[in-house]
Design an enzyme around this catalytic site. Structure first.
Site, PDB file in Angstrom:
ATOM      1  N   HIS A 191      13.129  -1.659  -0.341  1.00  0.00           N
ATOM      2  CA  HIS A 191      12.366  -1.232  -1.521  1.00  0.00           C
ATOM      3  C   HIS A 191      13.128  -0.098  -2.213  1.00  0.00           C
ATOM      4  O   HIS A 191      13.749   0.736  -1.548  1.00  0.00           O
ATOM      5  CB  HIS A 191      10.968  -0.775  -1.093  1.00  0.00           C
ATOM      6  CG  HIS A 191      10.048  -0.581  -2.248  1.00  0.00           C
ATOM      7  ND1 HIS A 191      10.126   0.533  -3.058  1.00  0.00           N
ATOM      8  CD2 HIS A 191       9.061  -1.356  -2.752  1.00  0.00           C
ATOM      9  CE1 HIS A 191       9.207   0.421  -4.012  1.00  0.00           C
ATOM     10  NE2 HIS A 191       8.554  -0.717  -3.852  1.00  0.00           N
ATOM     11  N   GLU A 214      12.577  -6.265  -8.837  1.00  0.00           N
ATOM     12  CA  GLU A 214      11.755  -5.114  -9.222  1.00  0.00           C
ATOM     13  C   GLU A 214      12.638  -4.010  -9.795  1.00  0.00           C
ATOM     14  O   GLU A 214      13.276  -3.259  -9.062  1.00  0.00           O
ATOM     15  CB  GLU A 214      10.984  -4.569  -8.015  1.00  0.00           C
ATOM     16  CG  GLU A 214      10.079  -3.416  -8.401  1.00  0.00           C
ATOM     17  CD  GLU A 214       9.165  -3.005  -7.267  1.00  0.00           C
ATOM     18  OE1 GLU A 214       7.974  -3.325  -7.353  1.00  0.00           O
ATOM     19  OE2 GLU A 214       9.632  -2.391  -6.306  1.00  0.00           O
ATOM     20  N   TRP A 245       0.811  -1.223   0.000  1.00  0.00           N
ATOM     21  CA  TRP A 245       0.000   0.000   0.000  1.00  0.00           C
ATOM     22  C   TRP A 245       0.842   1.269   0.000  1.00  0.00           C
ATOM     23  O   TRP A 245       0.309   2.366  -0.156  1.00  0.00           O
ATOM     24  CB  TRP A 245      -0.922   0.025   1.217  1.00  0.00           C
ATOM     25  CG  TRP A 245      -2.096  -0.885   1.132  1.00  0.00           C
ATOM     26  CD1 TRP A 245      -2.489  -1.628   0.054  1.00  0.00           C
ATOM     27  CD2 TRP A 245      -3.060  -1.127   2.166  1.00  0.00           C
ATOM     28  NE1 TRP A 245      -3.638  -2.324   0.363  1.00  0.00           N
ATOM     29  CE2 TRP A 245      -4.009  -2.042   1.649  1.00  0.00           C
ATOM     30  CE3 TRP A 245      -3.210  -0.680   3.484  1.00  0.00           C
ATOM     31  CZ2 TRP A 245      -5.091  -2.499   2.402  1.00  0.00           C
ATOM     32  CZ3 TRP A 245      -4.280  -1.130   4.233  1.00  0.00           C
ATOM     33  CH2 TRP A 245      -5.217  -2.030   3.695  1.00  0.00           C
TER      34      TRP A 245
HETATM   35  P1  PGA Z   1       3.470  -0.777  -8.579  1.00  0.00           P
HETATM   36  O1  PGA Z   1       4.399  -0.772  -7.286  1.00  0.00           O
HETATM   37  O2  PGA Z   1       2.732  -2.078  -8.594  1.00  0.00           O
HETATM   38  O3  PGA Z   1       2.541   0.407  -8.372  1.00  0.00           O
HETATM   39  O4  PGA Z   1       4.346  -0.619  -9.754  1.00  0.00           O
HETATM   40  C1  PGA Z   1       5.070  -1.920  -6.909  1.00  0.00           C
HETATM   41  C2  PGA Z   1       6.086  -1.619  -5.851  1.00  0.00           C
HETATM   42  O5  PGA Z   1       6.724  -0.564  -5.902  1.00  0.00           O
HETATM   43  O6  PGA Z   1       6.288  -2.433  -4.951  1.00  0.00           O
END
Ligand code: PGA
Length: 240
Positions: A99, A152, A10
Site C-alpha cells: 500500500h 491506486e 480499515w
Molecule cells: P480511501 O482509501 O478510500 O479512504 O481513499 C483507500 C486506500 O488507501 O486503500
C-alpha cells in the site's frame, strides 16, 4: 461482467470491541436474498481484530471474507514483531501488499513487495498488490494471475473524509495500458476515495473487477451501500 469484489481497508482503526460493533451492524444490513454470497465482500482489518472477527463470521455464517493489511517479507522464524503469512492461516483469505502508505511511511520498496507477494502465495493468501504505476508491481507478479493488482494513485486517497477519486475515464485509460503488459487473465481493482456516489461510475466506466474502499468502509452502512451499488452496476435489478 462479473460481480465486482468490494474490499474494505480499515487501516489503523478499531479496537476489538469496535470491530465487533461494526460486524454486528454489518450482520443486520447484510441480510436478505439479494445480498451477495459470491463473491463475498472483504474487510482488511488490523491484525489485532482478525481472530475475533473470524470467529464471529464463522459462528454466524456471515457473508464476509477477511483480509490482512500487510504480512512479513520473511517466513516464520526469529523475526520479532513480524507476522508471517502462515500465521494468518484461518484468519485471512486476502492480503494487501505494498500500500502506498507503507511504501511512503515505512520505506517499503518494490523488492520488499516482491518478497511479501512470494510469502503470501506460499501461505495460500491472495495478494492484492497496491500500485500507482506498473513499475511498482514486481516483474514476476505481472505474469501471475494468482495475484490481483490494485491501481491506486496516492493523490486519489481520501484525506480526512475528503474524497478526491480519479475519474473512471482516467482509470480505464491507465488500465488499458497496463493490461497490454501483464498476464491476460490478470484482475485489476481500483482504490482511492471510493464512496457511495462514485461506485457505479467506476464499475461501469472503468470496468474494474473490484474496488478497495478505505475511509467509507469505516461505516458499515456506507460499506453495504457501496456493495449494493457495485452489484447494481452490473445487475440493475438488485436494488429493485
Ligand atoms: P480511501 O482509501 O478510500 O479512504 O481513499 C483507500 C486506500 O488507501 O486503500
Amino acid at each position: 461482467m462479473e460481480i465486482p469484489l468490494v474490499v474494505g481497508n480499515w487501516k489503523s482503526h478499531f479496537t476489538v470491541a469496535e470491530a465487533t460493533g461494526w460486524l454486528n451492524r454489518y450482520a443486520e444490513l447484510a441480510t436478505g436474498r439479494s445480498f451477495p454470497k459470491f463473491p463475498k465482500p472483504v474487510v482488511c482489518a488490523p491484525f489485532t481484530g482478525l481472530f475475533a472477527l473470524a470467529q464471529l463470521i464463522n459462528e454466524r455464517r456471515l457473508p464476509l471474507n477477511l483480509g490482512a493489511q500487510d504480512l512479513s517479507a520473511f517466513g516464520e522464524g526469529s523475526y520479532t514483531g513480524e507476522v508471517a503469512g502462515r500465521l494468518l492461516t484461518g484468519l485471512a483469505k486476502y492480503v494487501l501488499v505494498g500500500h502506498s502508505e507503507r511504501r511512503r511511511l515505512c520505506g517499503e520498496s518494490t523488492l520488499i513487495v516482491a518478497a511479501k507477494v512470494t510469502e503470501a502465495l506460499k501461505a495460500g493468501l491472495i495478494p492484492i498488490i497496491c500500485a500507482a504505476n506498473l513499475k511498482e508491481v514486481p516483474v514476476e507478479a505481472r505474469n501471475n494471475p494468482k495475484v490481483i493488482i490494485m491501481f491506486e494513485p496516492e493523490t486519489a486517497i481520501s484525506q480526512a473524509g475528503h474524497y478526491r477519486a480519479e475519474s473512471p475515464q482516467a482509470v480505464k485509460k491507465v488500465l488499458a495500458n497496463w493490461r497490454k503488459r501483464v498476464h491476460p487473465k490478470m484482475k485489476f481493482f481500483y482504490g482511492g476515495s471510493v464512496n457511495e456516489t462514485n461506485t457505479r461510475g467506476l464499475i461501469l466506466q472503468s470496468r474494474v473487477a473490484g474496488l478497495v474502499v478505505g475511509h467509507a468502509s469505516l461505516s458499515p452502512d456506507s460499506f453495504v451501500s457501496i456493495i449494493n451499488q457495485a452489484r447494481a452496476a452490473v445487475n440493475p435489478h438488485v436494488l429493485d
